[in-house]
Design a protein around this motif. Structure first.
Motif, PDB file in Angstrom:
ATOM      1  N   LEU A 182       0.819  -1.224   0.000  1.00  0.00           N
ATOM      2  CA  LEU A 182       0.000   0.000   0.000  1.00  0.00           C
ATOM      3  C   LEU A 182       0.844   1.262   0.000  1.00  0.00           C
ATOM      4  O   LEU A 182       0.595   2.195  -0.760  1.00  0.00           O
ATOM      5  N   ILE A 183       1.871   1.264   0.855  1.00  0.00           N
ATOM      6  CA  ILE A 183       2.681   2.470   1.035  1.00  0.00           C
ATOM      7  C   ILE A 183       3.411   2.821  -0.276  1.00  0.00           C
ATOM      8  O   ILE A 183       3.551   3.986  -0.637  1.00  0.00           O
ATOM      9  N   TRP A 184       3.832   1.801  -0.996  1.00  0.00           N
ATOM     10  CA  TRP A 184       4.533   2.007  -2.273  1.00  0.00           C
ATOM     11  C   TRP A 184       3.566   2.548  -3.323  1.00  0.00           C
ATOM     12  O   TRP A 184       3.884   3.476  -4.064  1.00  0.00           O
ATOM     13  N   PHE A 185       2.373   1.943  -3.396  1.00  0.00           N
ATOM     14  CA  PHE A 185       1.378   2.410  -4.368  1.00  0.00           C
ATOM     15  C   PHE A 185       1.018   3.869  -4.100  1.00  0.00           C
ATOM     16  O   PHE A 185       0.886   4.674  -5.034  1.00  0.00           O
ATOM     17  N   LEU A 186       0.866   4.215  -2.818  1.00  0.00           N
ATOM     18  CA  LEU A 186       0.496   5.592  -2.459  1.00  0.00           C
ATOM     19  C   LEU A 186       1.627   6.553  -2.802  1.00  0.00           C
ATOM     20  O   LEU A 186       1.389   7.650  -3.294  1.00  0.00           O
ATOM     21  N   TYR A 187       2.866   6.104  -2.550  1.00  0.00           N
ATOM     22  CA  TYR A 187       4.034   6.924  -2.884  1.00  0.00           C
ATOM     23  C   TYR A 187       4.041   7.238  -4.377  1.00  0.00           C
ATOM     24  O   TYR A 187       4.219   8.386  -4.799  1.00  0.00           O
ATOM     25  N   LEU A 188       3.793   6.203  -5.188  1.00  0.00           N
ATOM     26  CA  LEU A 188       3.789   6.389  -6.649  1.00  0.00           C
ATOM     27  C   LEU A 188       2.627   7.276  -7.088  1.00  0.00           C
ATOM     28  O   LEU A 188       2.790   8.177  -7.922  1.00  0.00           O
ATOM     29  N   LEU A 189       1.433   7.035  -6.537  1.00  0.00           N
ATOM     30  CA  LEU A 189       0.257   7.837  -6.896  1.00  0.00           C
ATOM     31  C   LEU A 189       0.481   9.290  -6.504  1.00  0.00           C
ATOM     32  O   LEU A 189       0.208  10.211  -7.297  1.00  0.00           O
ATOM     33  N   ASP A 190       1.006   9.487  -5.294  1.00  0.00           N
ATOM     34  CA  ASP A 190       1.259  10.839  -4.801  1.00  0.00           C
ATOM     35  C   ASP A 190       2.188  11.582  -5.752  1.00  0.00           C
ATOM     36  O   ASP A 190       1.873  12.669  -6.245  1.00  0.00           O
TER      37      ASP A 190
ATOM     38  N   VAL B  13       8.165   9.274 -11.901  1.00  0.00           N
ATOM     39  CA  VAL B  13       7.542   7.967 -11.647  1.00  0.00           C
ATOM     40  C   VAL B  13       7.745   7.043 -12.849  1.00  0.00           C
ATOM     41  O   VAL B  13       8.086   5.865 -12.696  1.00  0.00           O
ATOM     42  N   ALA B  14       7.551   7.592 -14.055  1.00  0.00           N
ATOM     43  CA  ALA B  14       7.726   6.798 -15.272  1.00  0.00           C
ATOM     44  C   ALA B  14       9.148   6.238 -15.360  1.00  0.00           C
ATOM     45  O   ALA B  14       9.350   5.061 -15.688  1.00  0.00           O
ATOM     46  N   GLU B  15      10.135   7.098 -15.039  1.00  0.00           N
ATOM     47  CA  GLU B  15      11.537   6.648 -15.084  1.00  0.00           C
ATOM     48  C   GLU B  15      11.817   5.620 -13.988  1.00  0.00           C
ATOM     49  O   GLU B  15      12.476   4.616 -14.210  1.00  0.00           O
ATOM     50  N   TYR B  16      11.283   5.913 -12.805  1.00  0.00           N
ATOM     51  CA  TYR B  16      11.463   5.046 -11.649  1.00  0.00           C
ATOM     52  C   TYR B  16      10.899   3.649 -11.933  1.00  0.00           C
ATOM     53  O   TYR B  16      11.522   2.632 -11.641  1.00  0.00           O
ATOM     54  N   LEU B  17       9.719   3.610 -12.580  1.00  0.00           N
ATOM     55  CA  LEU B  17       9.075   2.324 -12.865  1.00  0.00           C
ATOM     56  C   LEU B  17       9.741   1.595 -14.035  1.00  0.00           C
ATOM     57  O   LEU B  17       9.494   0.412 -14.246  1.00  0.00           O
ATOM     58  N   ALA B  18      10.569   2.308 -14.807  1.00  0.00           N
ATOM     59  CA  ALA B  18      11.259   1.666 -15.922  1.00  0.00           C
ATOM     60  C   ALA B  18      12.473   0.869 -15.449  1.00  0.00           C
ATOM     61  O   ALA B  18      13.033   0.059 -16.190  1.00  0.00           O
TER      62      ALA B  18
END
Lengths: 115, 130
Positions: free
Chosen positions: B43-51, B63-68
């Protein structure tokens, strides 16, 4: 079949029902959002922000977040009740779970209403 | 220390819970629990990314770079499996609740389907990610 009369005490029927109702809310939200995002083409920042700025999206996401919180609480409590036998440790972990979920919920609301 | 446990009469306990001994519905059940716990921890990771993705244009690109990054992709794949398994197994439980497929052969078959569909969808997502 367990042979007992379900009266008087808290037998968890309410929790069982909440678990199912929240599951349905989350499933519908996940399916609709997935279908919407798959059909929307490339996701840009403006599209993404615009999506979460809409009233209906906030409404639906709020319901989703609340469902996650109660669903996770009932589920985590079930798991803790089954595997953590020492009462003190189980109570501590249940309290930590509540704190974790409430904290996450607060953050989610803050993200939603800041946009 | 105050003992809050209620004293119960001894009940028979089945100790052999090794995964190799578990029928498929049992495997799906324990994976349902594990995937649920994984999602709660995530949850905490998803919220961090959404935020971050909703903060600014820069945050969104970050976020796009981080998720790549390969490690992020691996984490996403793990959470994708957890979500898909929890979703499919959950649908199965809802059907069992309304007494659909409660006979043993049907219940075995549906648990097998849950296992296979969630893994297959995870593989498809993995192919999209890489």
């Amino acid at each position: 079949m367990v042979n007992r009369i379900v009266v008087g005490a808290h037998y968890g029927l309410k929790d069982w029902l909440i678990q199912r109702m929240s599951a349905v809310v989350m499933a519908v939200y996940a399916l609709l959002l997935t279908a919407f995002l798959l059909g929307s083409g490339p996701i840009t920042y403006l599209f993404w922000k615009g999506l979460f700025a809409q009233g209906w999206m906030r409404f639906a996401t709020l319901l989703f977040v609340l469902s996650v919180l109660v669903h996770a609480w009932v589920g985590a409590r079930d798991v803790l009740m089954d595997y953590i036998k020492p009462t003190g440790l189980r109570l501590t972990m249940q309290v930590l779970t509540i704190l974790w979920l409430v904290g996450c919920g607060g953050w989610a609301l803050q993200i939603l209403w800041r946009i | 220390m105050l003992d809050l446990t209620i004293k119960k009469k001894p009940r028979p306990i089945w100790f052999n819970i090794s995964p190799a001994n578990l029928p498929v519905p049992g495997l799906v059940s324990i994976l349902h629990r594990i995937s649920g716990l994984l999602l709660v921890m995530g949850l905490i990771w998803f919220l961090y990314l959404l935020d971050m993705s909703l903060t600014s244009e820069l945050g969104f690109r970050h976020v796009a770079e981080y998720l790549a990054h390969p490690i992020s992709k691996l984490a996403m794949l793990g959470f994708a499996w957890a979500f898909l398994h929890h979703f499919c197994a959950g649908i199965r439980y809802l059907l069992l609740d309304v007494h659909r497929g409660i006979e043993l052969p049907a219940a075995r078959m549906s648990s097998f389907i849950v296992l296979v569909i969630s893994l297959a969808l995870t593989v498809i997502i993995g192919m999209k990610l890489w």
